[in-house]
Scaffold this motif. Sequence first.
Motif, PDB file in Angstrom:
ATOM      1  N   GLU A 146       0.865  -1.174   0.000  1.00  0.00           N
ATOM      2  CA  GLU A 146       0.000   0.000   0.000  1.00  0.00           C
ATOM      3  C   GLU A 146       0.909   1.234   0.000  1.00  0.00           C
ATOM      4  N   THR A 200       2.092   5.137  -0.583  1.00  0.00           N
ATOM      5  CA  THR A 200       1.786   6.561  -0.623  1.00  0.00           C
ATOM      6  C   THR A 200       2.907   7.252  -1.384  1.00  0.00           C
ATOM      7  N   ASP A 224      -4.603   1.232  -9.691  1.00  0.00           N
ATOM      8  CA  ASP A 224      -5.418   1.840  -8.644  1.00  0.00           C
ATOM      9  C   ASP A 224      -4.776   1.608  -7.276  1.00  0.00           C
ATOM     10  N   LEU A 253      -3.097   3.620  -5.221  1.00  0.00           N
ATOM     11  CA  LEU A 253      -2.002   4.461  -4.735  1.00  0.00           C
ATOM     12  C   LEU A 253      -2.571   5.733  -4.121  1.00  0.00           C
ATOM     13  N   SER A 254      -1.909   6.219  -3.091  1.00  0.00           N
ATOM     14  CA  SER A 254      -2.244   7.520  -2.526  1.00  0.00           C
ATOM     15  C   SER A 254      -1.203   8.531  -2.997  1.00  0.00           C
ATOM     16  N   TRP A 255      -1.627   9.742  -3.287  1.00  0.00           N
ATOM     17  CA  TRP A 255      -0.738  10.784  -3.806  1.00  0.00           C
ATOM     18  C   TRP A 255      -0.827  11.993  -2.898  1.00  0.00           C
ATOM     19  N   SER A 256       0.324  12.531  -2.503  1.00  0.00           N
ATOM     20  CA  SER A 256       0.306  13.631  -1.545  1.00  0.00           C
ATOM     21  C   SER A 256       1.467  14.588  -1.781  1.00  0.00           C
ATOM     22  N   TYR A 299       2.732  13.519   8.221  1.00  0.00           N
ATOM     23  CA  TYR A 299       2.265  12.229   8.731  1.00  0.00           C
ATOM     24  C   TYR A 299       2.616  12.061  10.211  1.00  0.00           C
TER      25      TYR A 299
END
Length: 247
Positions: A87, A89, A111, A113-116, A125
């Motif tokens: 998982e 980021t 699909d 993935l988290s983007w920041s 974080y």
Amino acid sequence: MTQHADEQVSFGYEDVAPEEKTRRVGAVFSNVAAKYDVMNDAMSGGMHRLWKDRFVRRVKPQPGEAILDMAGGTGDIAFRMAARGAEVTVADINQEMLDVGIERAMERGIDGLSWSRQNAEELTYPSRLFDAYTIAFGIRNVTHIDKALAEAYRVLKHGGRFFCLEFSTTEWPGFREVYDAYSHKLVPQLGKLIAGDSESYRYLIESIRRFPPMPEFEAMIRDAGFTRTRVEPIMGGLVAIHSGWKV
């Protein structure tokens, strides 16, 4: 702690104020985002793909693990780790780079993935959130490397691992001189031809020359609190995989 008014950091071969480096590096990656991956292929003859494959094999991402890929921009490392079930980021200080990565993920049907948008020196974080922290070809562009390493240590769980892929200085006799000539003379020309931007690529090459040698950078990783640190040179140290553990 307040910064000294006369503090200087490297921007290529120049020494500039920290805020000036942050601004200039941001401009560089805004300029090169659209052609970043094409230029990586051109500059390395496609070898960056093999280096990244090797890097991810060393990270050994596991299904369900939470991994922060810092300076992950266009998604090259994240895509490889997500394919193994992690998982991921993806964090980057530059929104243009993230936009390219998001578009690439959509094109590939990737699909999850988290983007920041994140500053490596001041991550938003909470502490002890991630199982692994990766950064590939990004740490040398950070204004204060020690702060970025401290943040990497903070957001990792106990037992978490740090992996960094970065250019260094090759120790192969003869090859160093050939590579120096190639990188200083031809890479800016490639940048102008492919990306319409020679100056950004001139900086990227100069930043490699100003990056600490492998033993010095390993010491910085230890100073941040990591143990069991290791350096794996590739092509005599042209590129190196650095790693450490938070125990």
